[in-house]
Design an enzyme around this catalytic site. Structure first.
Site, mmCIF file in Angstrom:
data_model
loop_
_atom_site.group_PDB
_atom_site.id
_atom_site.type_symbol
_atom_site.label_atom_id
_atom_site.label_comp_id
_atom_site.label_asym_id
_atom_site.label_seq_id
_atom_site.Cartn_x
_atom_site.Cartn_y
_atom_site.Cartn_z
ATOM 1 N N ALA A 141 -7.462 -23.434 -64.689
ATOM 2 C CA ALA A 141 -8.059 -24.186 -62.735
ATOM 3 C C ALA A 141 -8.934 -23.415 -62.335
ATOM 4 O O ALA A 141 -10.243 -24.171 -62.192
ATOM 5 C CB ALA A 141 -6.846 -23.540 -62.104
ATOM 6 N N GLY A 168 -2.517 -17.099 -67.321
ATOM 7 C CA GLY A 168 -3.550 -18.072 -67.966
ATOM 8 C C GLY A 168 -3.358 -19.832 -66.980
ATOM 9 O O GLY A 168 -4.295 -20.536 -66.917
ATOM 10 N N CYS A 169 -2.715 -19.770 -65.884
ATOM 11 C CA CYS A 169 -2.866 -21.027 -65.214
ATOM 12 C C CYS A 169 -4.084 -21.067 -64.283
ATOM 13 O O CYS A 169 -5.271 -21.556 -64.214
ATOM 14 C CB CYS A 169 -1.565 -21.213 -64.637
ATOM 15 N N THR A 170 -4.248 -19.570 -63.751
ATOM 16 C CA THR A 170 -5.536 -19.573 -63.086
ATOM 17 C C THR A 170 -6.799 -19.265 -63.586
ATOM 18 O O THR A 170 -8.300 -20.431 -63.761
ATOM 19 C CB THR A 170 -5.636 -18.274 -61.873
#
Length: 154
Positions: free
Chosen positions: A48, A43-45
């Site tokens: 970003a 999710g964070c990738t």
């Protein structure tokens, strides 16, 4: 969680290159401040990379984009290099800004309760006031939602 109309707490944290960055450095310019749980997670990738894909649009609007997690400077540097991220990532292992912005909260995953960073985005105006709060944002649509807001579509 902080509310719209309140002053954004200032902080100074190291960026992915170990250089100190303060929120007050951006006075006179809008700032998208997004808090996320961890570098190199799915999710964070995606979040970003979505901000990276929209970065030119943020630049045209003269809006700074800053991501904060409790990862280390070296973790951020690898994350930035791996995905060619054009914006600042700030390391907050002591949770100074994370706690000041109220995003360190109880989370439930598969029935287990733990403390962690709740994915949250703040839009801060030119005077350092919170203009918009987006709690529990979706990684894939967060950048587009902020751009829509900045363009008066929301």
């Amino acid at each position: 969680m902080l509310e719209v109309g309140t002053k954004a707490p200032d902080f100074t944290l190291p960026d992915q290159n170990g250089q100190p960055v303060s929120l007050s450095d951006f006075r006179g310019k809008k700032v998208v401040l997004y808090f996320y749980p961890k570098d190199n997670t799915p999710g964070c990738t995606r979040q970003a990379c979505a901000f990276a894909a929209s970065y030119e649009a943020f630049q045209k609007l003269d809006v700074a984009v800053i991501g904060i997690s409790k990862d280390s400077v070296s973790s951020h540097l690898k994350f930035v290099q791996k995905y060619n991220l054009p914006f600042l990532l700030l390391a907050d292992p002591d949770r100074t800004a994370i706690e000041a912005y109220g995003v360190w909260q109880e989370k439930k995953l598969y029935g287990k309760t733990s403390m962690g960073v709740v994915r949250t985005t703040y839009l801060i105006d030119e005077q350092g006031m919170i203009e918009k709060v987006m709690p529990k944002v979706k990684p894939d649509t967060n950048a587009a939602e902020i751009l829509a807001c900045l363009n008066g579509e929301n």
